[in-house]
Design a protein around this motif. Structure first.
Motif, PDB file in Angstrom:
ATOM      1  N   SER A  26      -7.320  -7.747  -5.955  1.00 45.87           N
ATOM      2  CA  SER A  26      -6.420  -6.986  -4.857  1.00 45.87           C
ATOM      3  C   SER A  26      -5.280  -6.082  -5.676  1.00 45.87           C
ATOM      4  O   SER A  26      -5.124  -6.538  -6.816  1.00 45.87           O
ATOM      5  N   TYR A  27      -4.949  -5.279  -4.670  1.00 44.65           N
ATOM      6  CA  TYR A  27      -3.826  -4.188  -5.504  1.00 44.65           C
ATOM      7  C   TYR A  27      -2.603  -4.915  -5.835  1.00 44.65           C
ATOM      8  O   TYR A  27      -2.085  -4.940  -6.897  1.00 44.65           O
ATOM      9  N   ARG A  41       1.244  -0.808  -3.506  1.00 44.74           N
ATOM     10  CA  ARG A  41       1.054   0.534  -2.844  1.00 44.74           C
ATOM     11  C   ARG A  41       1.012   1.680  -4.145  1.00 44.74           C
ATOM     12  O   ARG A  41       0.133   2.302  -3.939  1.00 44.74           O
ATOM     13  N   GLY A  44      -2.449   0.858  -5.218  1.00 44.20           N
ATOM     14  CA  GLY A  44      -3.170   1.758  -4.479  1.00 44.20           C
ATOM     15  C   GLY A  44      -3.328   3.233  -4.626  1.00 44.20           C
ATOM     16  O   GLY A  44      -4.449   3.995  -4.952  1.00 44.20           O
ATOM     17  N   ASN A  63      -7.852  -4.995  -0.492  1.00 38.52           N
ATOM     18  CA  ASN A  63      -6.569  -5.396  -0.151  1.00 38.52           C
ATOM     19  C   ASN A  63      -6.672  -6.924  -0.202  1.00 38.52           C
ATOM     20  O   ASN A  63      -7.722  -7.775  -0.552  1.00 38.52           O
ATOM     21  N   ARG A  64      -5.577  -7.640   0.106  1.00 40.98           N
ATOM     22  CA  ARG A  64      -5.171  -8.992  -0.081  1.00 40.98           C
ATOM     23  C   ARG A  64      -5.943  -9.985   0.820  1.00 40.98           C
ATOM     24  O   ARG A  64      -6.094 -11.141   0.380  1.00 40.98           O
ATOM     25  N   THR A  69     -10.148  -1.281   2.089  1.00 37.93           N
ATOM     26  CA  THR A  69      -9.203  -0.340   2.525  1.00 37.93           C
ATOM     27  C   THR A  69      -9.297   0.633   1.800  1.00 37.93           C
ATOM     28  O   THR A  69      -8.932   2.002   2.393  1.00 37.93           O
TER      29      THR A  69
END
Length: 112
Positions: A26-27, A41, A44, A63-64, A69
């Motif tokens: 994830s990010y 972010r 991202g 995403n988490r 996304t």
């Protein structure tokens, strides 16, 4: 003085290059690993800028909760899912199935 985003982006890309085939992260997990917790972010943004880099497997960053996304930043909206499925990752309704099984946490996997 503004932080140099290009160095941060390159750090993100180095981590993403290490994600094994058939796994995702994830990010936020990348941000946490880089010591910038809370900057998901920014990760991202780095990933959105990575799509011209053939050696950065951007499709492996979600995403988490395992939702794709970033899919709209690929050449076609279905390409992210197609790349993941080609690696054996099951995706239904833009969400990775058995997310906890395929999740790769760089803080755990790359610990010293």
């Amino acid at each position: 003085m503004a932080k140099d985003h290009s160095n941060f982006f390159n750090d993100v890309y180095e981590v993403v290059r290490l994600i094994p085939r058939g796994r995702v992260t994830s990010y936020g997990a990348i941000a946490n690993y880089l010591g910038t917790k809370g900057s998901a972010r920014m990760v991202g943004w780095a990933m959105n800028a990575a799509h011209g880099l053939s050696d950065v497997p951007a499709h492996r960053v979600v995403n988490r909760t395992g939702i794709l996304t970033g899919k709209h930043h690929f050449e076609t909206p279905s390409l992210m899912q197609e790349r993941l499925e080609a690696e054996g990752v099951e995706v239904i309704g833009d969400k990775i199935q058995q997310f906890d099984r395929v999740f790769w946490d760089p803080s755990a996997e790359l610990s010293l």
